[in-house]
Design an enzyme around this catalytic site. Sequence first.
Site, PDB file in Angstrom:
ATOM      1  N   ARG A   1      35.898  40.998  29.049  1.00  0.00           N
ATOM      2  CA  ARG A   1      37.073  41.835  29.287  1.00  0.00           C
ATOM      3  C   ARG A   1      38.277  40.945  29.543  1.00  0.00           C
ATOM      4  NH1 ARG A   1      34.128  45.331  33.692  1.00  0.00           N
ATOM      5  NH2 ARG A   1      33.221  43.265  33.923  1.00  0.00           N
TER       6      ARG A   1
ATOM      7  N   ASP B   1      42.010  39.518  29.985  1.00  0.00           N
ATOM      8  CA  ASP B   1      43.216  40.077  30.622  1.00  0.00           C
ATOM      9  C   ASP B   1      44.379  40.163  29.637  1.00  0.00           C
ATOM     10  OD1 ASP B   1      42.300  40.542  33.202  1.00  0.00           O
ATOM     11  OD2 ASP B   1      42.643  38.471  33.833  1.00  0.00           O
TER      12      ASP B   1
ATOM     13  N   TYR C   1      35.196  29.467  25.978  1.00  0.00           N
ATOM     14  CA  TYR C   1      36.648  29.643  26.084  1.00  0.00           C
ATOM     15  C   TYR C   1      37.356  28.319  25.855  1.00  0.00           C
ATOM     16  CZ  TYR C   1      36.198  34.313  28.227  1.00  0.00           C
ATOM     17  OH  TYR C   1      35.932  35.637  28.471  1.00  0.00           O
TER      18      TYR C   1
ATOM     19  N   ARG D   1      41.225  30.343  34.228  1.00  0.00           N
ATOM     20  CA  ARG D   1      42.647  30.142  34.507  1.00  0.00           C
ATOM     21  C   ARG D   1      42.849  29.433  35.843  1.00  0.00           C
ATOM     22  NH1 ARG D   1      45.143  35.933  33.605  1.00  0.00           N
ATOM     23  NH2 ARG D   1      46.938  34.885  34.581  1.00  0.00           N
TER      24      ARG D   1
END
Lengths: 245, 245
Positions: B50, B52, B111, B198
């Site tokens: 999910r 952002d 990622y 992040r």
Amino acid sequence: MTRWKIIVEYEGGGFVGWQRQANGFSVQEALESAITGFSGEQITLYGAGRTDSGVHALAQAAHFDLEKETDADTVRDALNHHLQTKSASVLEAVAMSEDFHARFSATRRSYLYRILNRRAPGALERGRVWHVARPLDATAMHSAAQNLVGNHDFSTFRALRCQAKSPVKTLDQLNVARIGDEIHITAQARSFLHNQIRIFAGTLKLVGEMAWREERVRTALAAKDRSAGGPTAPPEGLYLTRVDY
Amino acid sequence: MTRWKIIVEYEGGGFVGWQRQANGFSVQEALESAITGFSGEQITLYGAGRTDSGVHALAQAAHFDLEKETDADTVRDALNHHLQTKSASVLEAVAMSEDFHARFSATRRSYLYRILNRRAPGALERGRVWHVARPLDATAMHSAAQNLVGNHDFSTFRALRCQAKSPVKTLDQLNVARIGDEIHITAQARSFLHNQIRIFAGTLKLVGEMAWREERVRTALAAKDRSAGGPTAPPEGLYLTRVDY
């Protein structure tokens, strides 16, 4: 007075092209306004290549003269500060001798044309590539491209509105390679005719999808007639990548 | 009924994030509408991650069930045809067995976090990278990152609003490398906490600019407290690059 060379990156979709025009915002106007904003001086900026609307640059070169005494880092940072668009960025500023001319001193210009060659359109690379869904044979494209290298009359690969005095140019390199889902066409020459690389790309795409044989590229070149060439590929796939002096 | 897995690319700036929300256009909503437009069926789409608002995907995975009998190429092409945004694109559709679940069957998520590390802001990569003007030491960042690999309580690197039951996760890989003007942080794990990568990026940036020593990353991890970690890096540098099953 100092003559400054600047290296500029820009996203072509944000501009009507390099050259100042009445009908919209050009890269030249954006940079000239930033230079005036920084220095208070009215200047003229000369670019190495007059890219069309939608065409990108990783490293366009340009020059201007400034009375103000300053240093290279300040020129770069101040221009980025004064630029009223984020679609352009000054990567570097270098003090040059007074006989340097961004356009006329250039000995080589390098371009990249990117084709996204897969079934699905690009989401992340939208506006940065030409999407061609049909599979392209990069090896056939590269082989056909070699017929264009060298000193030729490139009338077939020249926009009808091209203002160059002569259609004769020397093309140093024209390479085609597949990199994952992309086809990269790289071109190098002292100078190019208007739309020359985009017409190369549109023509080589026909070879890549087997609509044209290599033979027809030779015939098209020999015809010295724009109507014998392939279509002009869209601007968003084209990048000015480097200018050598 | 067939369970379809789709692989989706998207430009995160065009969405409020993956998940359907009242306050804006999500990737999930865009795709669900396209599936209904194609099939006439009301379906629910389940995504592997999910992401952002602002976070991109090169290859998000998702699944849905369709009564309609069709084939994989038709699903991919029809969804791209019915998508009402060009900020997302379906790269692939694959028929799966009924026990496949895009979220729960995933064994590894990968990622990439991109930092543009040069003085000048990005023009072409604007919205696609985090611009950090101060020079970063990628070697120091990579070395510090190795303290985070393994099975840990990652409370320090977890958004306060994270809904995961446990802050304990196994981080398989966290690598940092310089590629030209960019710093690439790549991360792999079975699953991640909310904002984990992040916060890794925001913390490692402090190491890269010598504001933090490697030692402090170990201390921060051991604190198991969000306030001990670095800031959360902006979403536009983050890409979901791959989901393995």
